[in-house]
Design a protein around this motif. Structure first.
Motif, short mmCIF file in Angstrom:
data_model
loop_
_atom_site.label_atom_id
_atom_site.label_comp_id
_atom_site.label_asym_id
_atom_site.label_seq_id
_atom_site.Cartn_x
_atom_site.Cartn_y
_atom_site.Cartn_z
N VAL A 97 58.19 31.44 60.88
CA VAL A 97 58.62 30.54 59.80
C VAL A 97 57.67 30.62 58.61
N LEU A 98 56.37 30.64 58.89
CA LEU A 98 55.37 30.66 57.82
C LEU A 98 55.44 31.95 57.01
N SER A 99 55.57 33.09 57.69
CA SER A 99 55.58 34.37 56.98
C SER A 99 56.83 34.54 56.14
N ILE A 100 57.97 34.04 56.62
CA ILE A 100 59.20 34.11 55.83
C ILE A 100 59.08 33.27 54.56
N GLU A 101 58.42 32.12 54.71
CA GLU A 101 58.21 31.25 53.54
C GLU A 101 57.25 31.88 52.54
N LYS A 102 56.14 32.42 53.01
CA LYS A 102 55.08 32.89 52.12
C LYS A 102 55.30 34.32 51.62
N ALA A 103 55.76 35.20 52.50
CA ALA A 103 55.94 36.61 52.11
C ALA A 103 57.32 36.87 51.55
N GLY A 104 58.25 35.95 51.76
CA GLY A 104 59.63 36.15 51.32
C GLY A 104 60.48 36.67 52.46
N ALA A 105 61.75 36.29 52.48
CA ALA A 105 62.62 36.64 53.60
C ALA A 105 62.74 38.14 53.78
N VAL A 106 62.89 38.89 52.68
CA VAL A 106 63.11 40.33 52.79
C VAL A 106 61.86 41.04 53.28
N ASN A 107 60.71 40.80 52.63
CA ASN A 107 59.47 41.45 53.05
C ASN A 107 59.12 41.12 54.50
N ALA A 108 59.25 39.85 54.85
CA ALA A 108 58.86 39.44 56.20
C ALA A 108 59.74 40.08 57.26
N VAL A 109 61.04 40.10 57.03
CA VAL A 109 61.92 40.63 58.05
C VAL A 109 61.80 42.15 58.17
N ILE A 110 61.47 42.83 57.07
CA ILE A 110 61.20 44.27 57.16
C ILE A 110 59.93 44.51 57.97
N ALA A 111 58.89 43.72 57.69
CA ALA A 111 57.64 43.85 58.42
C ALA A 111 57.85 43.63 59.92
N MET A 112 58.73 42.71 60.27
CA MET A 112 58.97 42.41 61.68
C MET A 112 59.67 43.54 62.43
N GLN A 113 60.21 44.52 61.66
CA GLN A 113 60.81 45.67 62.33
C GLN A 113 59.75 46.63 62.87
N SER A 260 65.27 47.12 70.74
CA SER A 260 64.71 46.79 69.44
C SER A 260 65.12 47.80 68.38
N SER A 261 65.37 49.05 68.78
CA SER A 261 65.84 50.04 67.82
C SER A 261 67.23 49.70 67.29
N ILE A 262 68.08 49.14 68.15
CA ILE A 262 69.43 48.79 67.73
C ILE A 262 69.41 47.67 66.69
N THR A 263 68.41 46.82 66.75
CA THR A 263 68.33 45.71 65.79
C THR A 263 67.69 46.12 64.47
N ALA A 264 67.43 47.41 64.30
CA ALA A 264 66.73 47.89 63.10
C ALA A 264 67.39 47.48 61.78
N PRO A 265 68.72 47.50 61.65
CA PRO A 265 69.31 47.15 60.34
C PRO A 265 69.28 45.66 60.01
N ALA A 266 68.67 44.84 60.83
CA ALA A 266 68.63 43.40 60.54
C ALA A 266 68.12 43.09 59.14
N PRO A 267 67.10 43.80 58.62
CA PRO A 267 66.66 43.52 57.25
C PRO A 267 67.75 43.76 56.20
N ALA A 268 68.65 44.71 56.46
CA ALA A 268 69.73 44.95 55.51
C ALA A 268 70.66 43.75 55.44
N VAL A 269 70.94 43.15 56.60
CA VAL A 269 71.76 41.94 56.64
C VAL A 269 71.05 40.83 55.88
N THR A 270 69.76 40.67 56.15
CA THR A 270 68.97 39.64 55.48
C THR A 270 68.92 39.88 53.97
#
Length: 312
Positions: A97-113, A260-270
């Protein structure tokens, strides 16, 4: 339980859709709802959402399947693992929650990949699952994409943010806990619903203690009375619980690195939702990083399938 690759892959795609949506829900919370408070109450609602399924299993089995052997050393160790990983997941929820707030939804979710990097590392070190040359090649591609992202599209490290590091800590903690829990699910008669229930129970208690210590009981009661706060926390808790159940059943059938590889495009959805819902602006370097990251992770997926025979 017999492995079913098709089922595991289908459940992983469900996780993909949910993971793409979750950052948008998180950043849609009221501004006065702190990251720690939101993490605590979304965990509480996860716990509430887990009750129907775990209660159904309890009634049908007339108790949990492992109760009669609870005093056995192996079973006690499994219970301790669930409790320990629950605390890890609690901390990772707050970092999420903190990283999405501070780094931004797109940056954070890409980093989480970066999750496959850590999953591959732990599977290699502790489960003795060696990776092929192609898997290593695509792993370096994934690392390069993350480096390009964190530097803001430049070769300089000036763009490095502590919040990007917090975002990276999320998949790091997830990977440790998931690798441990996969072995519990494979070798211990406990269902994904039961694992999820105990995980979120421990996470809620852990986060509640931290919240009281940091913000006081007054803030806790204030959050509890606010319908707007609790509505968004409930939605987040519900979709997060659905993702957890789908994930735990998926990794019963396929390797964690494959799921986890299958969930790779999640940042595109975000990314699309962030533009439409939050009004975010997506930069070219983010798109470039995402493209390379997705290609690398799908390269890992194909290389892993080529190395391992399919099961059905």
């Amino acid at each position: 339980m017999q492995a079913n690759t098709a089922r595991g892959i289908s459940l992983s795609f469900l996780c993909l859709a949910i993971l793409g949506l979750m950052p948008i829900i998180s950043n849609s919370r009221p501004g006065e709802f702190t990251a720690l408070g939101f993490a605590t109450f979304l965990s509480f609602w996860q716990l509430v959402c887990s009750l129907p399924l775990v209660t159904k299993e309890f009634v049908q089995s007339r108790g949990f399947t492992w109760q009669s052997t609870l005093l056995d050393g192996k079973q006690r160790r499994a219970v301790l693992i669930v409790l320990g990983t629950g605390a890890i997941f609690g901390l990772s929820t707050y970092a999420y929650v903190l990283s999405i707030e501070k780094a931004g939804a797109v940056n954070a979710v890409i980093a989480m990949q970066a999750y496959p990097l850590f999953a591959i590392l732990w599977e290699t070190l502790f489960l003795n699952r060696r990776k092929s040359v192609w898997e290593l090649f695509f792993t370096f591609g994934l690392i390069g994409a993350l480096y390009y992202l964190v530097t803001g599209g430049t070769p300089q490290m000036a763009g490095l943010s502590i919040w990007f590091g917090v975002a990276l800590s999320v998949p790091f903690m997830w990977s440790i806990a998931h690798v441990i829990l996969k072995e519990v699910l494979s070798n211990f008669p406990i269902t994904p619903a039961q694992v999820t229930f105990f995980r979120v129970f421990v996470s809620t208690i852990f986060l509640l203690i931290v919240l009281i210590f940091n913000e006081g009981t007054g803030s806790v009661f204030s959050y509890m009375r606010n319908i707007d706060y609790q509505s968004i926390a409930f939605v987040m808790g519900l979709v997060y619980y659905m993702e957890l159940i789908a994930w735990f059943y998926a990794v019963r059938h396929i390797d964690i690195s494959l799921a986890s590889s299958i969930t790779a495009p999640a940042p595109a959805v975000t990314m699309v939702l962030a533009i439409l819902v939050l009004g975010d602006k997506v930069e070219i370097y983010q798109l470039m990083s995402l493209i390379v990251l997705i290609l690398s992770i799908y390269g890992l997926l194909l290389a892993g399938r080529a190395r391992s025979p399919a099961t059905s």
